[in-house]
Design a protein around this motif. Structure first.
Motif, PDB file in Angstrom:
ATOM      1  N   LEU A  57       0.682  -1.348   0.064  1.00 46.66           N
ATOM      2  CA  LEU A  57       0.022   0.703   0.265  1.00 46.66           C
ATOM      3  C   LEU A  57       0.753   1.130  -0.189  1.00 46.66           C
ATOM      4  O   LEU A  57       1.730   1.490   0.978  1.00 46.66           O
ATOM      5  N   VAL A  58       0.324   2.128  -0.868  1.00 49.13           N
ATOM      6  CA  VAL A  58       1.515   3.116  -1.265  1.00 49.13           C
ATOM      7  C   VAL A  58       0.569   4.390   0.249  1.00 49.13           C
ATOM      8  O   VAL A  58       0.729   5.366   0.263  1.00 49.13           O
ATOM      9  N   VAL A  59      -0.908   4.232  -0.112  1.00 43.48           N
ATOM     10  CA  VAL A  59      -2.118   4.733   0.568  1.00 43.48           C
ATOM     11  C   VAL A  59      -3.250   5.357   0.334  1.00 43.48           C
ATOM     12  O   VAL A  59      -3.691   4.640  -0.729  1.00 43.48           O
ATOM     13  N   ALA A  60      -3.774   5.186   1.099  1.00 42.07           N
ATOM     14  CA  ALA A  60      -5.380   4.919   1.456  1.00 42.07           C
ATOM     15  C   ALA A  60      -5.882   6.263   1.969  1.00 42.07           C
ATOM     16  O   ALA A  60      -5.160   6.618   3.908  1.00 42.07           O
ATOM     17  N   LEU A  61      -6.731   6.706   1.416  1.00 42.82           N
ATOM     18  CA  LEU A  61      -7.519   8.145   2.068  1.00 42.82           C
ATOM     19  C   LEU A  61      -8.568   7.702   2.366  1.00 42.82           C
ATOM     20  O   LEU A  61      -9.800   7.404   0.878  1.00 42.82           O
ATOM     21  N   TRP A  62      -9.743   8.558   3.312  1.00 38.77           N
ATOM     22  CA  TRP A  62     -11.161   7.370   3.340  1.00 38.77           C
ATOM     23  C   TRP A  62     -12.070   8.998   3.429  1.00 38.77           C
ATOM     24  O   TRP A  62     -10.914  10.079   3.919  1.00 38.77           O
ATOM     25  N   ARG A  63     -12.763   9.440   3.322  1.00 38.63           N
ATOM     26  CA  ARG A  63     -13.439  11.022   3.047  1.00 38.63           C
ATOM     27  C   ARG A  63     -13.813  11.391   4.293  1.00 38.63           C
ATOM     28  O   ARG A  63     -13.640  12.504   4.195  1.00 38.63           O
ATOM     29  N   ASP A  64     -13.814  10.665   5.752  1.00 42.35           N
ATOM     30  CA  ASP A  64     -13.591  11.292   6.853  1.00 42.35           C
ATOM     31  C   ASP A  64     -12.613  11.685   7.120  1.00 42.35           C
ATOM     32  O   ASP A  64     -12.806  11.972   8.441  1.00 42.35           O
ATOM     33  N   GLY A  65     -11.524  11.274   6.620  1.00 42.52           N
ATOM     34  CA  GLY A  65      -9.989  12.232   6.957  1.00 42.52           C
ATOM     35  C   GLY A  65      -8.995  10.603   7.558  1.00 42.52           C
ATOM     36  O   GLY A  65      -7.947  11.102   7.775  1.00 42.52           O
ATOM     37  N   ARG A  66     -10.134   9.656   7.317  1.00 44.59           N
ATOM     38  CA  ARG A  66      -8.961   8.320   8.017  1.00 44.59           C
ATOM     39  C   ARG A  66      -7.944   8.166   6.993  1.00 44.59           C
ATOM     40  O   ARG A  66      -8.171   8.285   5.972  1.00 44.59           O
ATOM     41  N   MET A  67      -6.858   7.948   7.226  1.00 42.50           N
ATOM     42  CA  MET A  67      -5.705   7.521   6.120  1.00 42.50           C
ATOM     43  C   MET A  67      -4.287   6.740   6.538  1.00 42.50           C
ATOM     44  O   MET A  67      -4.291   6.442   8.010  1.00 42.50           O
ATOM     45  N   ILE A  68      -4.402   5.722   6.075  1.00 44.18           N
ATOM     46  CA  ILE A  68      -2.737   4.447   5.990  1.00 44.18           C
ATOM     47  C   ILE A  68      -1.905   5.004   4.862  1.00 44.18           C
ATOM     48  O   ILE A  68      -2.185   4.053   4.249  1.00 44.18           O
ATOM     49  N   ARG A  69      -0.849   5.025   5.768  1.00 47.23           N
ATOM     50  CA  ARG A  69       0.409   5.022   4.348  1.00 47.23           C
ATOM     51  C   ARG A  69       1.638   4.533   5.680  1.00 47.23           C
ATOM     52  O   ARG A  69       1.477   4.428   6.410  1.00 47.23           O
ATOM     53  N   PRO A  70       2.498   4.491   4.935  1.00 45.70           N
ATOM     54  CA  PRO A  70       3.970   4.063   5.247  1.00 45.70           C
ATOM     55  C   PRO A  70       4.053   4.865   6.142  1.00 45.70           C
ATOM     56  O   PRO A  70       4.135   6.092   5.968  1.00 45.70           O
ATOM     57  N   THR A  71       5.763   4.119   7.293  1.00 43.52           N
ATOM     58  CA  THR A  71       5.747   5.438   8.186  1.00 43.52           C
ATOM     59  C   THR A  71       7.079   6.152   6.834  1.00 43.52           C
ATOM     60  O   THR A  71       7.140   7.379   7.490  1.00 43.52           O
ATOM     61  N   ARG A  72       7.453   5.834   6.073  1.00 46.64           N
ATOM     62  CA  ARG A  72       8.645   6.381   5.380  1.00 46.64           C
ATOM     63  C   ARG A  72       7.802   5.981   4.089  1.00 46.64           C
ATOM     64  O   ARG A  72       7.990   4.724   3.401  1.00 46.64           O
ATOM     65  N   PRO A  73       8.699   6.586   2.963  1.00 49.50           N
ATOM     66  CA  PRO A  73       9.127   6.605   1.248  1.00 49.50           C
ATOM     67  C   PRO A  73       8.605   5.302   1.012  1.00 49.50           C
ATOM     68  O   PRO A  73       8.283   4.190   0.520  1.00 49.50           O
ATOM     69  N   ASP A  74      10.506   4.607   2.057  1.00 50.17           N
ATOM     70  CA  ASP A  74      10.870   2.998   1.920  1.00 50.17           C
ATOM     71  C   ASP A  74      10.106   2.142   2.321  1.00 50.17           C
ATOM     72  O   ASP A  74      11.355   0.746   2.095  1.00 50.17           O
ATOM     73  N   ALA A  75       9.190   2.022   2.779  1.00 55.62           N
ATOM     74  CA  ALA A  75       9.147   1.337   3.743  1.00 55.62           C
ATOM     75  C   ALA A  75       7.204   0.133   3.069  1.00 55.62           C
ATOM     76  O   ALA A  75       6.669   0.303   4.047  1.00 55.62           O
ATOM     77  N   VAL A  76       7.117   0.574   1.799  1.00 56.00           N
ATOM     78  CA  VAL A  76       6.566  -0.076   1.338  1.00 56.00           C
ATOM     79  C   VAL A  76       6.000  -1.153   1.693  1.00 56.00           C
ATOM     80  O   VAL A  76       7.088  -1.538   1.662  1.00 56.00           O
ATOM     81  N   GLY A  77       4.843  -1.819   1.929  1.00 54.98           N
ATOM     82  CA  GLY A  77       5.110  -4.182   2.095  1.00 54.98           C
ATOM     83  C   GLY A  77       5.752  -3.775   3.793  1.00 54.98           C
ATOM     84  O   GLY A  77       6.020  -5.065   3.906  1.00 54.98           O
ATOM     85  N   LYS A  78       5.782  -2.889   4.326  1.00 55.65           N
ATOM     86  CA  LYS A  78       7.126  -3.209   5.352  1.00 55.65           C
ATOM     87  C   LYS A  78       6.174  -2.582   6.506  1.00 55.65           C
ATOM     88  O   LYS A  78       6.061  -3.079   7.857  1.00 55.65           O
TER      89      LYS A  78
END
Length: 172
Positions: A57-78
């Motif tokens: 996952l690179v990023v997921a953003l919901w309409r209510d403002g919830r977001m999930i993303r990697p801790t750093r750009p090089d942490a995708v999948g980790k």
């Protein structure tokens, strides 16, 4: 004798119901679909070298403002973090997105089989649109969207396990 039991049960039920009231600090319901999700698919590593673009996952953003993303750009999948984007910044982002050239790019997109790619899904006005782009990509309108998403400050953030992201129903 019955009155104290009834009062206790009533207080217990009221406490439970108050604790279940939705608030911005409640955790995302991982079964709901995000308004925008960018997923990265890996390239094939060369002998003796790891992949330059791991899958995840690179990023997921919901309409209510919830977001999930990697801790750093090089942490995708980790390594991931989840939190909330403020109302003002969320509205600013969705306004930007609605006028972005990225949404005017024809849907779909082809990528070579052996290169890394991203899948982008945007849900708006009751419909879902999908795009794909080959990586590395520093020129497309989707790059600007991704950079803006990565730059949104998170409130009430906490770490999240990759397995929880990967097993969520919205993560295809």
């Amino acid at each position: 004798m019955r009155a104290p039991s009834f009062q206790f049960a009533s207080l217990l039920l009221a406490g439970f119901l108050c604790g279940c009231a939705p608030s911005q600090s409640s955790r995302p319901a991982l079964s709901e679909s995000p308004a925008i999700i960018i997923r990265q698919y890996p390239d094939y590593p060369m002998p003796g070298r790891d992949s330059d673009f791991p899958g995840g996952l690179v990023v997921a953003l919901w309409r209510d403002g919830r977001m999930i993303r990697p801790t750093r750009p090089d942490a995708v999948g980790k390594s991931y973090v989840e939190g909330f984007v403020s109302v003002a910044q969320r509205e600013e982002f969705f306004t930007f997105l609605s006028t972005s050239a990225a949404l005017r790019v024809p849907e779909g997109g082809g990528v070579p089989v052996d290169s890394a790619s991203e899948s982008i899904i945007v849900r708006r006005d009751g419909k879902m649109s999908r795009w794909a782009r080959a990586l590395p990509d520093t020129q497309s309108a989707w790059r600007e969207v991704e950079l803006r998403l990565a730059g949104l400050p998170l409130q009430e953030s906490r770490s999240m396990e990759w397995d929880a992201v990967r097993s969520a129903s919205w993560y295809e």
